[in-house]
Design a protein around this motif. Structure first.
Motif, short mmCIF file in Angstrom:
data_model
loop_
_atom_site.label_atom_id
_atom_site.label_comp_id
_atom_site.label_asym_id
_atom_site.label_seq_id
_atom_site.Cartn_x
_atom_site.Cartn_y
_atom_site.Cartn_z
N GLU A 261 0.04 -0.49 9.45
CA GLU A 261 0.05 -1.41 8.32
C GLU A 261 1.49 -1.68 7.90
O GLU A 261 2.05 -0.97 7.06
N ARG B 160 0.83 -1.20 0.00
CA ARG B 160 0.00 0.00 0.00
C ARG B 160 0.87 1.26 0.00
O ARG B 160 1.89 1.33 0.70
N SER C 5 3.59 -0.91 4.36
CA SER C 5 3.07 0.23 3.58
C SER C 5 4.19 1.24 3.35
O SER C 5 5.18 1.29 4.10
#
Length: 357
Positions: free
Chosen positions: A138, A64, A141
């Motif tokens: 996360e 991401r 990311s």
């Protein structure tokens, strides 16, 4: 057309001659119309930053991408990241136009909205704080960090090459000045640095917003988005600038509306500010002045091009036709203002010293 096909088409926006008499009559200047390029101006930096991170292994396949944006970089990332196979989360703030929020979502980005400004760093710092919490939650990311990432500026060297090619095609051997709006410092550093390699004595004029901290002014609420900053971006190359102008929203509104009526290519705050200073510069010095129009008008139909909104904010009166002059960038600017000395602000210098230790 696939996403990869789109990436091959990033750049190559038109270079046009602009003679709209803003702020007063002038002989004309050249402007790169970045809204007519695929993904817009910041698709250039988005592509450079993500490709650089992928080469270095900082951005793994399918990871991401998370970034803070006032809108324009978000568009570039929405095109580029997803074409490269990366989901995108964009941290925006409550003042971002609803149309832009909807467009970013329509392009497939996850949009996270910050609803309270930071007490000292404003919306920009509030977005960065939220971004860091998302990245921490996360693993894997990637934050491109447009403010400090040198690949941001590197992505605009091609824009400078396009300017040189376009000027040569127009029979211009050398421009007299480059006028660049300054936000993250990316396109001013990338374009300005590359053109200085070709023309070492080229005059480079920075265009900032009233209320921005970049060049040493005290931070204040900024009505104008897309240029200026509440933090000191590491990509700003203070050594490049011969002078800086702080432009107010009234001048930018006037310029955008005049460009729309008479030039048929217009944009938002950064475009209006750049056009104001480029027109002024074209009247000051012989030879060609060149600038960059970073965005188009679409997201500003409910602000710059809305009479009721402009009337509510007191922006429909006559703008200044020339800048107020100050000798020290720290002297507070309350209207369109020019300073011909551009030192690095002390707090920006302190931050860079800490980063190099």
């Amino acid at each position: 057309m696939t996403g990869v096909d789109l990436l091959r088409r990033v750049g190559n926006s038109p270079l046009v001659s602009v003679k709209t008499p803003v702020p007063l009559a002038h002989p004309g200047y050249f402007a790169k119309i970045e809204s007519l390029g695929v993904g817009g101006l910041k698709a250039r930096s988005a592509l450079s930053m993500l490709e650089g991170a992928r080469r270095r292994g900082e951005l793994q396949p399918g990871a991401r991408v998370v970034e803070s944006t006032s809108g324009t970089l978000g568009l570039g990332l929405a095109y580029v990241a997803q074409a490269l196979g990366h989901p995108v989360t964009l941290v925006v703030d409550d003042e971002l136009e609803p149309a832009m929020r909807n467009l970013l979502s329509a392009l497939g980005a996850e949009v996270v909205i910050v609803d309270t400004p930071h007490p000292e760093g404003g919306w920009q710092q509030a977005r960065l704080d939220r971004l860091r919490s998302i990245v921490a939650a996360e693993p894997g990311s990637y934050w491109p960090n447009q403010y400090d990432n040198p690949d941001n500026a590197a992505g605009y060297r091609g824009l400078a090459d396009e300017i040189m090619t376009g000027l040569a095609a127009a029979g211009i051997g050398k421009p007299s000045a480059l006028v660049c709006s300054v936000g993250t410092g990316g396109h001013s550093s990338g374009v300005g640095g590359r053109l200085r390699e070709r023309w070492p004595d080229l005059r480079i004029i920075g265009v900032d917003a009233l209320g921005s901290r970049i060049f040493g002014q005290p931070a204040a609420h900024r009505l104008m988005r897309g240029l200026g900053s509440s933090v000191h971006p590491g990509n700003v190359r203070y050594d490049l600038f011969d002078e800086v102008h702080w432009v107010g929203p009234r001048e930018a509104v006037h310029a955008c509306r005049a460009l729309a009526r008479e030039g048929f290519h217009t944009g938002g705050w950064s475009t209006g500010a750049a056009a104001t200073v480029a027109g002024w510069a074209a009247a000051q010095w012989p030879g060609a002045v060149v600038t960059v129009f970073p965005d188009g008008p679409e997201r500003y139909l409910r602000s710059i091009f809305d009479d009721d909104w402009c009337r509510e904010h007191g922006l429909l009166g006559a703008p200044r036709s020339r800048p107020h002059e100050i000798s020290d960038c720290r002297h507070p600017a309350t209207c369109w203002t020019r300073c011909r000395t551009v030192p690095i602000p002390s707090d920006a210098a302190d931050r860079r010293d800490e980063e190099t230790r």
